[in-house]
Write a protein that holds these residues in place. Sequence first.
Motif, PDB file in Angstrom:
ATOM      1  N   GLY A   1       3.261  16.454  11.236  1.00 37.66           N
ATOM      2  CA  GLY A   1       4.380  15.529  11.099  1.00 37.66           C
ATOM      3  C   GLY A   1       3.809  14.161  10.825  1.00 37.66           C
ATOM      4  N   THR A   2       3.854  13.735   9.570  1.00 39.79           N
ATOM      5  CA  THR A   2       3.161  12.518   9.161  1.00 39.79           C
ATOM      6  C   THR A   2       4.145  11.435   8.742  1.00 39.79           C
ATOM      7  OG1 THR A   2       2.956  13.240   6.856  1.00 39.79           O
ATOM      8  CG2 THR A   2       1.209  13.898   8.372  1.00 39.79           C
ATOM      9  N   LEU A   3       3.682  10.202   8.717  1.00 44.37           N
ATOM     10  CA  LEU A   3       4.481   9.025   8.343  1.00 44.37           C
ATOM     11  C   LEU A   3       5.691   8.855   9.253  1.00 44.37           C
ATOM     12  CD1 LEU A   3       4.562   9.433   4.441  1.00 44.37           C
ATOM     13  CD2 LEU A   3       2.746   8.552   5.887  1.00 44.37           C
ATOM     14  N   GLY A   4       5.580   9.352  10.472  1.00 42.61           N
ATOM     15  CA  GLY A   4       6.710   9.301  11.392  1.00 42.61           C
ATOM     16  C   GLY A   4       7.660  10.467  11.169  1.00 42.61           C
ATOM     17  N   GLY A   5       8.832  10.386  11.828  1.00 42.32           N
ATOM     18  CA  GLY A   5       9.819  11.450  11.677  1.00 42.32           C
ATOM     19  C   GLY A   5      10.368  11.886  13.017  1.00 42.32           C
TER      20      GLY A   5
ATOM     21  N   ILE B   1       1.026  24.802   0.432  1.00 41.88           N
ATOM     22  CA  ILE B   1       1.766  24.285   1.587  1.00 41.88           C
ATOM     23  C   ILE B   1       2.990  25.177   1.740  1.00 41.88           C
ATOM     24  CG2 ILE B   1       3.044  22.339   2.555  1.00 41.88           C
ATOM     25  CD1 ILE B   1       1.358  20.474   0.820  1.00 41.88           C
ATOM     26  N   GLY B   2       3.137  25.799   2.888  1.00 41.28           N
ATOM     27  CA  GLY B   2       4.255  26.718   3.051  1.00 41.28           C
ATOM     28  C   GLY B   2       5.589  26.035   2.797  1.00 41.28           C
ATOM     29  N   VAL B   3       5.876  24.984   3.565  1.00 44.03           N
ATOM     30  CA  VAL B   3       7.099  24.192   3.387  1.00 44.03           C
ATOM     31  C   VAL B   3       6.716  22.720   3.486  1.00 44.03           C
ATOM     32  CG1 VAL B   3       9.406  23.660   4.225  1.00 44.03           C
ATOM     33  CG2 VAL B   3       8.533  25.996   4.420  1.00 44.03           C
ATOM     34  N   LEU B   4       7.156  21.933   2.502  1.00 43.56           N
ATOM     35  CA  LEU B   4       6.962  20.491   2.495  1.00 43.56           C
ATOM     36  C   LEU B   4       8.323  19.824   2.568  1.00 43.56           C
ATOM     37  CD1 LEU B   4       5.500  17.803   2.070  1.00 43.56           C
ATOM     38  CD2 LEU B   4       5.425  18.310  -0.379  1.00 43.56           C
ATOM     39  N   SER B   5       8.576  19.105   3.673  1.00 40.37           N
ATOM     40  CA  SER B   5       9.852  18.417   3.864  1.00 40.37           C
ATOM     41  C   SER B   5       9.597  16.919   3.866  1.00 40.37           C
ATOM     42  CB  SER B   5      10.497  18.846   5.190  1.00 40.37           C
ATOM     43  OG  SER B   5      11.704  18.168   5.416  1.00 40.37           O
ATOM     44  N   GLU B   6      10.237  16.218   2.923  1.00 42.57           N
ATOM     45  CA  GLU B   6       9.975  14.791   2.773  1.00 42.57           C
ATOM     46  C   GLU B   6      11.223  13.952   3.034  1.00 42.57           C
ATOM     47  OE1 GLU B   6       6.395  13.922  -0.162  1.00 42.57           O
ATOM     48  OE2 GLU B   6       8.217  14.493  -1.235  1.00 42.57           O
TER      49      GLU B   6
ATOM     50  N   GLN C   1      15.767  11.344   7.108  1.00 44.57           N
ATOM     51  CA  GLN C   1      16.166  11.269   8.513  1.00 44.57           C
ATOM     52  C   GLN C   1      17.571  10.689   8.642  1.00 44.57           C
ATOM     53  OE1 GLN C   1      13.180   9.781  11.391  1.00 44.57           O
ATOM     54  NE2 GLN C   1      11.952   9.278   9.597  1.00 44.57           N
ATOM     55  N   ASN C   2      18.360  11.272   9.521  1.00 41.97           N
ATOM     56  CA  ASN C   2      19.632  10.659   9.898  1.00 41.97           C
ATOM     57  C   ASN C   2      19.994  11.110  11.303  1.00 41.97           C
ATOM     58  OD1 ASN C   2      21.284  13.162   9.730  1.00 41.97           O
ATOM     59  ND2 ASN C   2      20.795  13.023   7.541  1.00 41.97           N
ATOM     60  N   ASP C   3      21.060  10.584  11.834  1.00 43.20           N
ATOM     61  CA  ASP C   3      21.414  10.841  13.234  1.00 43.20           C
ATOM     62  C   ASP C   3      22.311  12.063  13.413  1.00 43.20           C
ATOM     63  OD1 ASP C   3      19.991   8.611  14.067  1.00 43.20           O
ATOM     64  OD2 ASP C   3      21.711   7.270  13.748  1.00 43.20           O
ATOM     65  N   THR C   4      22.721  12.676  12.310  1.00 43.83           N
ATOM     66  CA  THR C   4      23.668  13.792  12.429  1.00 43.83           C
ATOM     67  C   THR C   4      23.011  15.132  12.128  1.00 43.83           C
ATOM     68  OG1 THR C   4      24.381  13.339  10.154  1.00 43.83           O
ATOM     69  CG2 THR C   4      25.675  12.371  11.938  1.00 43.83           C
ATOM     70  N   ASN C   5      22.511  15.316  10.911  1.00 41.68           N
ATOM     71  CA  ASN C   5      21.947  16.600  10.519  1.00 41.68           C
ATOM     72  C   ASN C   5      20.454  16.486  10.256  1.00 41.68           C
ATOM     73  OD1 ASN C   5      24.537  17.867  10.484  1.00 41.68           O
ATOM     74  ND2 ASN C   5      24.930  16.928   8.487  1.00 41.68           N
ATOM     75  N   ASP C   6      19.717  17.546  10.624  1.00 40.58           N
ATOM     76  CA  ASP C   6      18.290  17.584  10.318  1.00 40.58           C
ATOM     77  C   ASP C   6      18.092  17.903   8.842  1.00 40.58           C
ATOM     78  OD1 ASP C   6      17.050  17.184  12.940  1.00 40.58           O
ATOM     79  OD2 ASP C   6      18.033  19.066  13.464  1.00 40.58           O
ATOM     80  N   LYS C   7      17.025  17.377   8.310  1.00 36.24           N
ATOM     81  CA  LYS C   7      16.666  17.696   6.925  1.00 36.24           C
ATOM     82  C   LYS C   7      16.375  19.192   6.799  1.00 36.24           C
ATOM     83  CE  LYS C   7      14.944  16.921   2.720  1.00 36.24           C
ATOM     84  NZ  LYS C   7      14.045  15.799   2.417  1.00 36.24           N
ATOM     85  N   LEU C   8      15.733  19.747   7.824  1.00 36.96           N
ATOM     86  CA  LEU C   8      15.395  21.166   7.823  1.00 36.96           C
ATOM     87  C   LEU C   8      15.595  21.744   9.209  1.00 36.96           C
ATOM     88  CD1 LEU C   8      14.089  23.791   6.714  1.00 36.96           C
ATOM     89  CD2 LEU C   8      11.861  22.793   7.298  1.00 36.96           C
TER      90      LEU C   8
ATOM     91  N   LEU D   1       4.577  20.917   6.524  1.00 43.71           N
ATOM     92  CA  LEU D   1       4.213  19.516   6.431  1.00 43.71           C
ATOM     93  C   LEU D   1       5.482  18.681   6.351  1.00 43.71           C
ATOM     94  CD1 LEU D   1       2.241  17.153   6.033  1.00 43.71           C
ATOM     95  CD2 LEU D   1       2.184  17.717   3.592  1.00 43.71           C
ATOM     96  N   GLY D   2       5.664  17.783   7.336  1.00 50.32           N
ATOM     97  CA  GLY D   2       6.779  16.850   7.320  1.00 50.32           C
ATOM     98  C   GLY D   2       6.279  15.450   7.051  1.00 50.32           C
ATOM     99  N   ARG D   3       7.007  14.731   6.196  1.00 46.88           N
ATOM    100  CA  ARG D   3       6.641  13.342   5.886  1.00 46.88           C
ATOM    101  C   ARG D   3       7.867  12.469   6.096  1.00 46.88           C
ATOM    102  NH1 ARG D   3       5.473  12.099   0.915  1.00 46.88           N
ATOM    103  NH2 ARG D   3       3.726  10.678   1.333  1.00 46.88           N
TER     104      ARG D   3
END
Length: 523
Positions: A358-362, A304-309, A312-319, A335-337
């Motif tokens: 983009g899985t499990l929402g996000g 998986i090239g990049v896995l981001s799990e 979530q927040n309203d200010t900064n993106d996880k990635l 892959l985003g979870r």
Amino acid sequence: MKRLLSFLICFIVLLFWSSCRKDFEFSPSTGNLEFAKDTVYLDTVFTNIGSSTYNLKVYNRSDEDIVIPTIQLENGVNSFYRMNVDGTTGLEGAQQGKFFENVELLANDSLFIFIETTIDISTLSTLENQFLYTDKILFDSGNNQQDVDLVTLVKDAVFIYANRDEDTGIIETLTFDVDGDGTPDETTLQGRYLENDELTFTNEKPYVIYGYAGVGAGQTLTMEPGARVHFHADSGIIVTEGGTLNINGELSTDQEALENEVILEGDRLEPLFEDVPGQWGTIWLFDGSENNTINYATIKNATIGVLSEFGQNDTNDKLSISNSQIYNSSAFGLLGRATSITAENLVINNSGQSSFAGTLGGKYNFTHCTIANYWNSSFRQYPSLLLNDYTVGENNTVFTNTTQAEFTNCIIYGNDNPELLLENEGDDFTFKFTNCLIRFNNSNLEGTGNYVFSDATRYEGIIRNVDPDFENPFENLMRIGEDSGANGLADSTFSTFADILGTSRSADSDSGAYESVIFEDND
């Protein structure tokens, strides 16, 4: 009686014939051996890392059975090369793999020599952290001597690996809060956390990682322009709670050398492995990591090239990922979870499952991205782009999360159909595709559920099933030509930044990560 007489006659004839045969008499070679190649290039290896096995075929074109008195390495027992001649390792002791005596070779026949090397660059005089190491295979001696050259480029590197207990042989594993209960958990993930003096990867030497390099709380791993990172099998980077990854590449002037990009790939440098998927694990942005950025990076040949799990927040993106390429992932490119990702000028191609999922929402916001999948190594189950909002727990309980996804001025295409799958179990599943070129031609799905393309709240200015005119997607050449369906498709309101090659976008800009070009005629 007749059978006995026939047997005795056959036995006498065979005995007489074998006493006259000279087929088992081997003459010394006369320097007339022929070789499949005059030089064996063992390509590039890292110091103290074993190479692949290469072979040399040796021919006896004469009508005589011959014996080669000696086959040896010119540098003798001090050579960093080792050989196997037709399944044998030669003399015992220090000369094993270096020296062979009386090697027989039948008339009009051939034999194989297999060659490997492991080189310690510290024993050599190096130039700019690399050295060209050479030797020769010598066949016979004196006037009959023939030779074949051996050449290997050796690179020095910074090695990062987990500690091994000398008594038990057990390799160190990472400990972090896996289940989110606030208590660190022991894992089976081999690796260790980076030391403070290891948190900046420069372009001075390549980095070779064994196991997972961990980035922990309060740590930031920074990769500077031109950094080269190589991963052994089942290795990668994991950024745990409170950690941050910043890959800070820059635009390169040479698009073949990519001198300013950060390149992350496997540790096998031979051309045979240049585009082999699944050579290493992933860049894992675990729950609680924050403010991760990737700019001008090429990530290739991972599982998986990049896995981001999560996160979530309203200010900064996880990635936040931009001006980057992800190729040849055996499972997923990105892959985003249940996470949040912003992407600009991102190119993903050749993934064993989805290029982006983009899985499990996000929360996902992609602008001027090329999400393609021309995987041809096996059957793939999923399309180029997959979105869903749910997971199934114990007792088949379905858990849903909010999905907010926007794709603007993007290309979503591939060699399957359709290349878009939108699955939701909950009501908080919102998405919009604006000025995108999409491959979707399925009469059973079209006009139902999430695929009502006339719904302007979800689809606006899109074009479907028109050739994107990629340069060569099977070779990851993803520029688009003048006949592309993405030409002039973009909404220029969102085209406020140059394309991935630094080309300015005009008022009638193109969708995807690249502005179109006129391909040179290679005929």
